[in-house]
Design an enzyme around this catalytic site. Sequence first.
Site, PDB file in Angstrom:
ATOM      1  CE  LYS A  67      -4.220   1.527   2.205  1.00 43.65           C
ATOM      2  NZ  LYS A  67      -5.306   1.100   3.071  1.00 43.65           N
ATOM      3  CE  LYS A  79      -2.468  -3.599  10.873  1.00 48.83           C
ATOM      4  NZ  LYS A  79      -3.087  -2.559  10.030  1.00 48.83           N
ATOM      5  CB  THR A 151     -10.140   7.449   3.416  1.00 48.81           C
ATOM      6  OG1 THR A 151      -9.022   7.247   4.292  1.00 48.81           O
ATOM      7  CG2 THR A 151     -10.317   6.216   2.563  1.00 48.81           C
TER       8      THR A 151
END
Length: 368
Positions: A67, A79, A151
Amino acid sequence: MTEPRPFAFADAFGPEKVIEITDPRSFLRAALVVDNTAAGPAIGGCRMARDVSVAECARLARAMTLKNAAAGLPHGGAKSVIFADPRQPRPDKERLIRAFARAIAQIEDYVPGPDMGTDETAMAWIRDETGRAVGLPATLGGIPLDEIGATGRGLAAAARAASEATGMPIEGARVAIQGYGAVGRWAARFLRDMGAVIVAVSDSRACVSDAGGLDIEKLEAVKAHGQALGEAEAARIAPRDTIFGTECEILIPAARPDAINRDNVDRVRARLVLEGANIPATAAAEAALHDRGVIVVPDFIANAGGVICAAMERAGRSRSEAEARIEEMVHANTYTVLDRARAHATTPRAAARALAEERVREAMSYRR
Ligand code: NAD
């Protein structure tokens, strides 16, 4: 129980580090996967939940590598997960998050961000312990991505790019949006401002629609009062999943994973699907849409507004600079991906993945 195979997650890109953390004194159990840092320090959410696994953490870390690379950011992917109930009392949560932060303080190429079960306050605690985090409160230099509609702004930019790539006008285009939260509400507002007509939106309880166009301000007021969409004045109120059969040009799934699946994919009428949520369509449903000529802009291109915002925050940029960069990057990346998909007769997701992998490989080629 069978032991996981050593290096079970390893391939040509990573992960660089898989760390399991326990601290009996604070009852901390956590994991950190730093997938790839070739492009720069890895940014990735810190998730707090009971039912996560190291394997899931590794999969999400890879998703962040791709991403961030697809968005053209100078950041790798990572993560972390804390195995705990996110709704525990605040002092206990703070103790646990601070213990986690101290445990990862030395892993300097990981910059945590908020995710399920953590928020800007949690990021402030982590920064207090380690000197780094994104998704911070505004007083600490944070850019509140849901308040600025990061977003949703990116989704609107993706719509503009898709319109340019395909010749489908935005002016007058009918839009249906599944999920009326931080992502869906802003997408509705930006697209309406571009001349599109929002004909249907849904939340976890109902779908409201009006072929002549919904009044976004009225819907906002209903949500601001903590009510469900079904309580809004609308031409039609129907079960929530009727959203997928809406006659429209643009469909934005912005709620749950796997929302478009084999049970409803045949009902989708849109010409363009902009993936606002993460993995909102199954692979088979995406393939079926592609076969029918529906253009699907994949999640990690269309919903990259949030990661771009985080990178801008990390670089010390202002809110307006972040907004400009989101529009510019999501537009450019969507256009490139659709152009490449057409040129190579492949799906936009395959083209996006190839573009991201190409960028990671190039970044890796500069390393010693
Ligand atoms: P949110 O919690 O603010 O809103 C979610 C909305 O979806 C709510 O209106 C809820 O009622 C609705 N919903 C839940 N289940 C539904 C269902 N089955 N059908 C229809 N509506 C349903 O969440 P958000 O921040 O808007 O995020 C939405 C999705 O987008 C999530 O999957 C999230 O991971 C993803 N995402 C969010 C961001 C961001 O910037 N917030 C960035 C990238 C991806």
